[in-house]
Motif scaffolding. Structure first.
Motif, short mmCIF file in Angstrom:
data_model
loop_
_atom_site.label_atom_id
_atom_site.label_comp_id
_atom_site.label_asym_id
_atom_site.label_seq_id
_atom_site.Cartn_x
_atom_site.Cartn_y
_atom_site.Cartn_z
N HIS A 54 1.54 5.04 -8.50
CA HIS A 54 1.08 3.78 -7.87
C HIS A 54 1.58 3.69 -6.32
N SER A 55 0.83 3.01 -5.66
CA SER A 55 1.29 2.82 -4.32
C SER A 55 0.94 1.17 -3.82
N LEU A 56 2.00 0.89 -2.82
CA LEU A 56 1.65 -0.65 -2.13
C LEU A 56 1.60 0.08 -0.77
N ASN A 57 0.56 -0.70 -0.23
CA ASN A 57 0.24 -0.35 1.10
C ASN A 57 -0.25 -1.33 1.87
N SER A 58 0.14 -1.32 3.31
CA SER A 58 -0.24 -2.53 4.19
C SER A 58 -0.49 -1.91 5.54
N LEU A 59 -1.68 -2.27 6.12
CA LEU A 59 -2.03 -1.85 7.24
C LEU A 59 -1.83 -3.11 8.15
N ARG A 60 -1.04 -2.95 9.36
CA ARG A 60 -1.21 -4.05 10.31
C ARG A 60 -1.84 -3.75 11.71
#
Length: 439
Positions: A314-320
């Motif tokens: 699993h992965s938790l990703n955020s682009l800003r």
């Protein structure tokens, strides 16, 4: 394609080796920052054949592109950096939606056919790395986190050079050959100018088989003709030597002081391993300065990833992505302190993928393996930046820029994953270190 590549390479180097004449003895400089949108072609040949064998229509063949770029010119030599994403149109099959996207980070090397002035015609080559995401998921997504964690197998998600695990995973050598036309429009009372540009050419992966997943070739997702238009700001040669005007480019990396503690509790209750540590961060900053006033853009990618259990990762990703503006309130020689404020966009995506999936066509027939939850919204941030510029070479062609930024990101929207509140995870202080150039 290799013949076209060799001819273009020869054309580029011949231009660099042949100065235009007497005027070229003077040092011409220019630096620019811009954003682009456009279209490009792509076709999944093998996957389309798989669909046609089953009496189904192939996928749509066009990307929509959005990008951010930086470019500097010294005499006729042009050097730049571009980051952009290509997203395919969605195709429907039964209750599923099929689509793919690629992200690319490219270094541009070029030669200008025109003297420094308002109009420019540039031939360039790009070399870089990319990421590929192919997915086949049902149109109706889970709306509850507990239900999703209990049954995450909704469809197919395949990723190559997976930046959801961090931007350091960008890979797979890519190339692009093209031409750029641009024209400057003066801005009243400003040293910088507004410029519009158009890019056209062909992109491709030079090594066959580098984008294969589950015995299916996805090489064609990285190849095709493109056309992009855009606009930005440029500091032309006639204004370049003002001491307080510049356009800089920096690589950013740092620490975001947040952890998904509450979300991890939900994962543990569902029988999964928690996501450990603070999210890693890697990004870009492009900043224009004029008389102490600063403005530009930041883009960076935060990620946590690991093994969820023996069967899944699993992965938790955020682009800003931020538009930033501010002012230098201390300037002493090459040292400065500035205050910045940013307003932008953030997304959040939690992916739960099966580690070992069968190859095509069995993968296509079974379909239920992976899933993800996502959300997006507005973000804001205040920041203090400390910067030092170190001149390089006797002619001072550019400064090597070192920076440190301390700030706080604030979620301005309800960031929920399956109705689970993630705003506290998105809002946190950060410390970032930057290294770049300022011509």
């Amino acid at each position: 394609m290799s013949i076209f590549f060799r001819i273009s390479l020869l054309f580029l180097f011949l231009g660099l080796l042949c100065p235009k004449g007497e005027a070229q003895r003077l040092l011409d400089k220019r630096s620019s920052f811009y954003t682009t949108v456009g279209i490009s072609g792509a076709k999944l040949n093998q996957f389309d054949n798989l669909l046609e064998e089953r009496g189904l229509t192939g996928l749509r063949r066009r990307y929509r592109t959005i990008g951010l770029g930086y470019q500097t010119r010294i005499n006729d030599f042009v050097l730049g950096m571009e980051l952009f994403q290509n997203r395919s149109a969605q195709s429907r099959l039964d209750d599923y939606r099929i689509g793919y996207r690629t992200s690319r980070a490219m270094l541009n090397i070029g030669y200008s056919f025109t003297e420094e002035g308002k109009f420019q015609l540039i031939h360039y080559m790009s070399m870089g790395v990319g990421f590929l995401n192919f997915q086949m998921l049902p149109e109706k997504r889970p709306s509850n986190l507990d239900d999703f964690l209990a049954n995450p197998a909704n469809g197919i998600i395949l990723r190559k050079m997976d930046i959801h695990k961090g931007s350091k995973n960008f890979g797979g050598f890519l190339t692009e050959i093209g031409f750029q036309l641009s024209y400057d429009f003066n801005i009243l009372g400003r040293k910088e100018a507004l410029f519009v540009l158009a890019k056209m050419g062909y992109s491709f992966s030079p090594f066959e088989g580098k984008w294969e997943m589950n015995q299916m070739s996805f090489d064609n997702t990285q190849a095709g003709a493109f056309f992009r238009v855009g606009a930005g700001v440029t500091l032309p040669d006639r204004n370049f030597f003002y001491k307080d005007a510049s356009v800089s480019f920096q690589l950013l990396s740092g620490i975001h002081f947040t952890q998904a503690d509450a979300f991890n509790e939900q994962l543990v209750q569902a029988g999964y391993e928690p996501l450990g540590g603070k999210p890693s961060n890697l990004g870009l900053r492009m900043l224009v300065e004029n008389g102490g006033f600063l403005y530009g853009a930041d883009v960076f990618n935060l990620s946590n990833s690991g093994s969820a259990n023996e069967q899944r990762e699993h992965s938790l990703n955020s682009l800003r992505v931020y538009a930033v503006a501010g002012h230098k309130f201390i300037q002493f020689r090459n040292f400065s302190i500035a205050g910045l404020a940013g307003l932008g966009f953030g997304n959040l995506r939690y992916s739960l993928l099966q580690k070992n999936k069968p190859d095509f066509p069995e993968l296509f027939e079974q379909r239920k393996f992976d899933g993800y939850l996502r959300n997006s919204g507005l973000m804001g941030k205040p920041e203090i930046m400390v910067e030092y510029g170190m001149p390089v070479t006797k002619r001072k062609l550019f400064d090597l820029v070192f920076s440190a930024s301390l700030g706080y990101e604030l979620a301005l929207a309800n960031y929920r994953l399956g109705e689970f509140d993630m705003a506290n995870y998105m809002s946190a202080p950060y410390l970032m270190i930057g290294l770049g150039v300022r011509p």
